[in-house]
Design a protein around this motif. Structure first.
Motif, PDB file in Angstrom:
ATOM      1  N   GLU A   1       5.897  -0.073  12.502  1.00  0.00           N
ATOM      2  CA  GLU A   1       4.579   0.529  12.567  1.00  0.00           C
ATOM      3  C   GLU A   1       3.745   0.106  11.364  1.00  0.00           C
ATOM      4  OE1 GLU A   1       2.459   4.952  12.973  1.00  0.00           O
ATOM      5  OE2 GLU A   1       4.509   4.782  12.218  1.00  0.00           O
ATOM      6  N   VAL A   2       4.396  -0.111  10.233  1.00  0.00           N
ATOM      7  CA  VAL A   2       3.702  -0.509   9.011  1.00  0.00           C
ATOM      8  C   VAL A   2       4.465  -1.626   8.316  1.00  0.00           C
ATOM      9  CG1 VAL A   2       4.863   1.307   7.676  1.00  0.00           C
ATOM     10  CG2 VAL A   2       2.756   0.297   6.797  1.00  0.00           C
ATOM     11  N   SER A   3       3.723  -2.615   7.858  1.00  0.00           N
ATOM     12  CA  SER A   3       4.285  -3.705   7.060  1.00  0.00           C
ATOM     13  C   SER A   3       3.814  -3.543   5.625  1.00  0.00           C
ATOM     14  CB  SER A   3       3.824  -5.066   7.585  1.00  0.00           C
ATOM     15  OG  SER A   3       4.251  -5.291   8.905  1.00  0.00           O
ATOM     16  N   ILE A   4       4.745  -3.610   4.686  1.00  0.00           N
ATOM     17  CA  ILE A   4       4.400  -3.538   3.264  1.00  0.00           C
ATOM     18  C   ILE A   4       4.495  -4.944   2.691  1.00  0.00           C
ATOM     19  CG2 ILE A   4       4.957  -2.599   0.998  1.00  0.00           C
ATOM     20  CD1 ILE A   4       6.291  -0.761   3.952  1.00  0.00           C
ATOM     21  N   VAL A   5       3.372  -5.483   2.267  1.00  0.00           N
ATOM     22  CA  VAL A   5       3.317  -6.838   1.724  1.00  0.00           C
ATOM     23  C   VAL A   5       3.522  -6.782   0.212  1.00  0.00           C
ATOM     24  CG1 VAL A   5       1.885  -8.901   1.403  1.00  0.00           C
ATOM     25  CG2 VAL A   5       1.787  -7.610   3.559  1.00  0.00           C
ATOM     26  N   LEU A   6       4.511  -7.528  -0.266  1.00  0.00           N
ATOM     27  CA  LEU A   6       4.799  -7.609  -1.695  1.00  0.00           C
ATOM     28  C   LEU A   6       4.591  -9.045  -2.167  1.00  0.00           C
ATOM     29  CD1 LEU A   6       8.155  -5.602  -2.036  1.00  0.00           C
ATOM     30  CD2 LEU A   6       5.831  -4.751  -2.356  1.00  0.00           C
ATOM     31  N   PRO A   7       3.455  -9.359  -2.797  1.00  0.00           N
ATOM     32  CA  PRO A   7       3.294 -10.691  -3.389  1.00  0.00           C
ATOM     33  C   PRO A   7       4.141 -10.783  -4.654  1.00  0.00           C
ATOM     34  CG  PRO A   7       1.381  -9.319  -3.870  1.00  0.00           C
ATOM     35  CD  PRO A   7       2.274  -8.509  -2.979  1.00  0.00           C
TER      36      PRO A   7
ATOM     37  N   ALA B   1      -1.650 -14.923  -1.255  1.00  0.00           N
ATOM     38  CA  ALA B   1      -0.341 -14.414  -0.852  1.00  0.00           C
ATOM     39  C   ALA B   1      -0.485 -13.151  -0.004  1.00  0.00           C
ATOM     40  CB  ALA B   1       0.507 -14.120  -2.088  1.00  0.00           C
ATOM     41  N   CYS B   2      -1.371 -12.254  -0.407  1.00  0.00           N
ATOM     42  CA  CYS B   2      -1.595 -11.019   0.363  1.00  0.00           C
ATOM     43  C   CYS B   2      -2.117 -11.333   1.760  1.00  0.00           C
ATOM     44  CB  CYS B   2      -2.574 -10.113  -0.373  1.00  0.00           C
ATOM     45  SG  CYS B   2      -1.960  -9.458  -1.936  1.00  0.00           S
ATOM     46  N   ILE B   3      -3.060 -12.272   1.847  1.00  0.00           N
ATOM     47  CA  ILE B   3      -3.631 -12.636   3.147  1.00  0.00           C
ATOM     48  C   ILE B   3      -2.553 -13.211   4.060  1.00  0.00           C
ATOM     49  CG2 ILE B   3      -5.182 -14.272   4.295  1.00  0.00           C
ATOM     50  CD1 ILE B   3      -7.133 -13.828   1.957  1.00  0.00           C
ATOM     51  N   GLU B   4      -1.726 -14.114   3.542  1.00  0.00           N
ATOM     52  CA  GLU B   4      -0.670 -14.710   4.357  1.00  0.00           C
ATOM     53  C   GLU B   4       0.327 -13.653   4.821  1.00  0.00           C
ATOM     54  OE1 GLU B   4       1.195 -18.408   3.368  1.00  0.00           O
ATOM     55  OE2 GLU B   4      -0.484 -19.021   2.097  1.00  0.00           O
ATOM     56  N   GLY B   5       0.652 -12.732   3.938  1.00  0.00           N
ATOM     57  CA  GLY B   5       1.578 -11.674   4.309  1.00  0.00           C
ATOM     58  C   GLY B   5       1.018 -10.781   5.396  1.00  0.00           C
ATOM     59  N   MET B   6      -0.245 -10.386   5.270  1.00  0.00           N
ATOM     60  CA  MET B   6      -0.847  -9.513   6.270  1.00  0.00           C
ATOM     61  C   MET B   6      -1.018 -10.226   7.609  1.00  0.00           C
ATOM     62  SD  MET B   6      -3.583  -7.124   4.182  1.00  0.00           S
ATOM     63  CE  MET B   6      -4.286  -8.357   3.085  1.00  0.00           C
ATOM     64  N   LEU B   7      -1.322 -11.525   7.567  1.00  0.00           N
ATOM     65  CA  LEU B   7      -1.436 -12.298   8.803  1.00  0.00           C
ATOM     66  C   LEU B   7      -0.094 -12.448   9.506  1.00  0.00           C
ATOM     67  CD1 LEU B   7      -3.919 -15.152   7.781  1.00  0.00           C
ATOM     68  CD2 LEU B   7      -4.355 -13.265   9.362  1.00  0.00           C
ATOM     69  N   ALA B   8       0.990 -12.386   8.737  1.00  0.00           N
ATOM     70  CA  ALA B   8       2.326 -12.515   9.326  1.00  0.00           C
ATOM     71  C   ALA B   8       2.800 -11.223   9.979  1.00  0.00           C
ATOM     72  CB  ALA B   8       3.329 -12.945   8.254  1.00  0.00           C
ATOM     73  N   SER B   9       2.047 -10.153   9.799  1.00  0.00           N
ATOM     74  CA  SER B   9       2.440  -8.851  10.336  1.00  0.00           C
ATOM     75  C   SER B   9       1.895  -8.647  11.747  1.00  0.00           C
ATOM     76  CB  SER B   9       1.911  -7.732   9.435  1.00  0.00           C
ATOM     77  OG  SER B   9       2.044  -6.474  10.056  1.00  0.00           O
ATOM     78  N   SER B  10       2.677  -7.971  12.571  1.00  0.00           N
ATOM     79  CA  SER B  10       2.202  -7.545  13.888  1.00  0.00           C
ATOM     80  C   SER B  10       2.166  -6.018  13.970  1.00  0.00           C
ATOM     81  CB  SER B  10       3.094  -8.111  15.001  1.00  0.00           C
ATOM     82  OG  SER B  10       4.439  -7.717  14.809  1.00  0.00           O
ATOM     83  N   ALA B  11       2.393  -5.373  12.827  1.00  0.00           N
ATOM     84  CA  ALA B  11       2.390  -3.906  12.784  1.00  0.00           C
ATOM     85  C   ALA B  11       0.968  -3.372  12.930  1.00  0.00           C
ATOM     86  CB  ALA B  11       2.999  -3.425  11.474  1.00  0.00           C
ATOM     87  N   LYS B  12       0.857  -2.112  13.274  1.00  0.00           N
ATOM     88  CA  LYS B  12      -0.457  -1.493  13.428  1.00  0.00           C
ATOM     89  C   LYS B  12      -1.146  -1.323  12.078  1.00  0.00           C
ATOM     90  CE  LYS B  12      -2.805   2.452  15.569  1.00  0.00           C
ATOM     91  NZ  LYS B  12      -2.642   3.705  16.359  1.00  0.00           N
ATOM     92  N   PHE B  13      -0.337  -1.065  11.035  1.00  0.00           N
ATOM     93  CA  PHE B  13      -0.884  -0.857   9.699  1.00  0.00           C
ATOM     94  C   PHE B  13      -0.210  -1.809   8.718  1.00  0.00           C
ATOM     95  CE2 PHE B  13      -0.635   3.363  11.832  1.00  0.00           C
ATOM     96  CZ  PHE B  13      -1.994   3.535  12.077  1.00  0.00           C
TER      97      PHE B  13
END
Length: 376
Positions: A18-24, A89-101
């Motif tokens: 449901e949520v992806s936590i991106v850690l650069p 790095a944050c942008i790439e991580g968020m783009l790799a997510s399919s979670a709602k948040f």
């Protein structure tokens, strides 16, 4: 199937997050296991995942994260080679997510992970698009995580953001936030992959369309490793500020390159004045020396700041310096040529001078980007 079993299945290792936590990350090998364990404790009952985006850390941060991922599928890793930068790095991580948040937080344990469940609840309520952890609302504190100088710089940056970007946040420099992925997807084409303040970029780019909630948190002291932020980040931040003021018509990198060029003018004049005042050299020789000193200064600062994600080292540094000298030499010819052409048509010295300087700056930027700091 019992309710307990159903809950366990939904929040298990193979559940859809449901949520992806991106850690650069960069050189965070000691902190990554600690952060992951902390997330497991605070996100019980939530379907979550961590996306570590590592900028090819020499300390093996990516390898540490991959070993965790072999045991727990909630750990995912993106290893970036040949490119650097927190926002990218944050942008790439968020783009790799399919979670709602999607959430972004530091991997150095300075951000309080126990705030994540509350952030998630605020977004689930459908009343907000982004929830930001703030050190400056009631209940929040800078704590011992920032030195007095960095705290002063953060406060100044906050004031500038509010004044020039009309970003009404108590802590626009915060790097700890959670937002709806669909909102991020709409804004991402206009975001910059350069710089360090991705949250400010997101909010400024939204032009007030995001429903924002701020929650207090206490900024903690780092346990392991060293801060990646240095004094040059100030210029980097000013570049983002200017880019947004110009509605992204000028890239942050070009603005940074121009800032560095302005410092080169000052260096040139100081060296020239010193050589003439001490009578070490005649004007022509002093002008030549001042020119090379200024070009060297510009190359050093651009390598440290403007192209920090493509930073040249070792033998590549010396080759880059030589190509930069060559590029700038042709830039002088472009400057003078355009200035003379315009002055012949319209004899206004300031117009001709400004046009020549702009042409020289554009040439130096484009040519050095292609030849000196070319993307490998």
């Amino acid at each position: 199937m019992t309710a307990e079993a159903t809950s366990s299945n939904l929040t298990g290792h193979n559940a859809i997050a449901e949520v992806s936590i991106v850690l650069p990350t960069y050189n965070e090998s000691k902190n990554i296991p600690l952060v992951f364990e902390a997330l497991k404790q605070c996100l019980k009952g939530v379907a979550w995942e961590v996306i570590v985006v590592d900028d090819n850390s020499p300390d093996g941060s990516a390898e540490v994260a991959k070993k965790i991922g072999q045991q727990d599928s909630r750990m995912r890793v993106i290893r970036r080679v040949g490119r650097r930068g927190l926002s990218g790095a944050c942008i790439e991580g968020m783009l790799a997510s399919s979670a709602k948040f999607v959430a972004v937080m530091d991997a150095d344990l300075q951000h309080d992970e126990t705030l994540l469940p509350r952030m998630l609840e605020e977004l689930r309520s459908d009343q907000h698009d982004i929830v930001i952890a703030s050190r400056h609302v009631e209940g929040g504190e800078v704590g011992d995580g920032l030195s007095a100088f960095r705290e002063w710089g953060s406060n100044l940056a906050n004031s500038l953001a509010r004044r020039f970007l009309k970003v009404e946040l108590s802590d626009p420099m915060s790097g700890f936030f959670m937002l709806r992925r669909e909102a991020f997807e709409e804004l991402v084409p206009s975001l910059s992959s350069q710089g360090f303040k991705i949250m400010l970029d997101i909010v400024a780019t939204s032009n007030g369309s995001l429903r924002i909630k701020e929650l207090p948190f206490v900024f903690r002291e780092r346990l392991h490793g060293e801060s990646k932020l240095d004094t040059l980040v100030t210029m980097d931040y000013l570049g983002l500020l200017m880019a947004k003021l110009f509605h992204d018509r000028l890239s942050i990198r070009f603005l940074m390159f121009s800032f560095v060029g302005a410092t080169g003018v000052i260096v040139h004049l100081i060296v020239l004045k010193t050589l003439l005042a001490t009578q070490i050299a005649e004007f022509s020789a002093a002008q030549l020396v001042a020119t090379f000193v200024a070009m060297t200064s510009n190359f050093f600062l651009n390598n440290r700041l403007t192209y920090r994600d493509r930073r040249l080292k070792g033998a590549a540094w010396f080759r880059g310096l030589l190509t930069f000298y060559l590029v700038c030499s042709f830039g002088v010819l472009a400057n003078v040529g355009v200035a003379e052409l315009i002055y012949a048509q319209q004899p206004l010295w300031w117009l001709a001078g400004a046009a020549g300087a702009l042409m020289g700056a554009v040439w130096n930027y484009v040519a050095s980007k292609t030849l000196t700091w070319r993307q490998s």
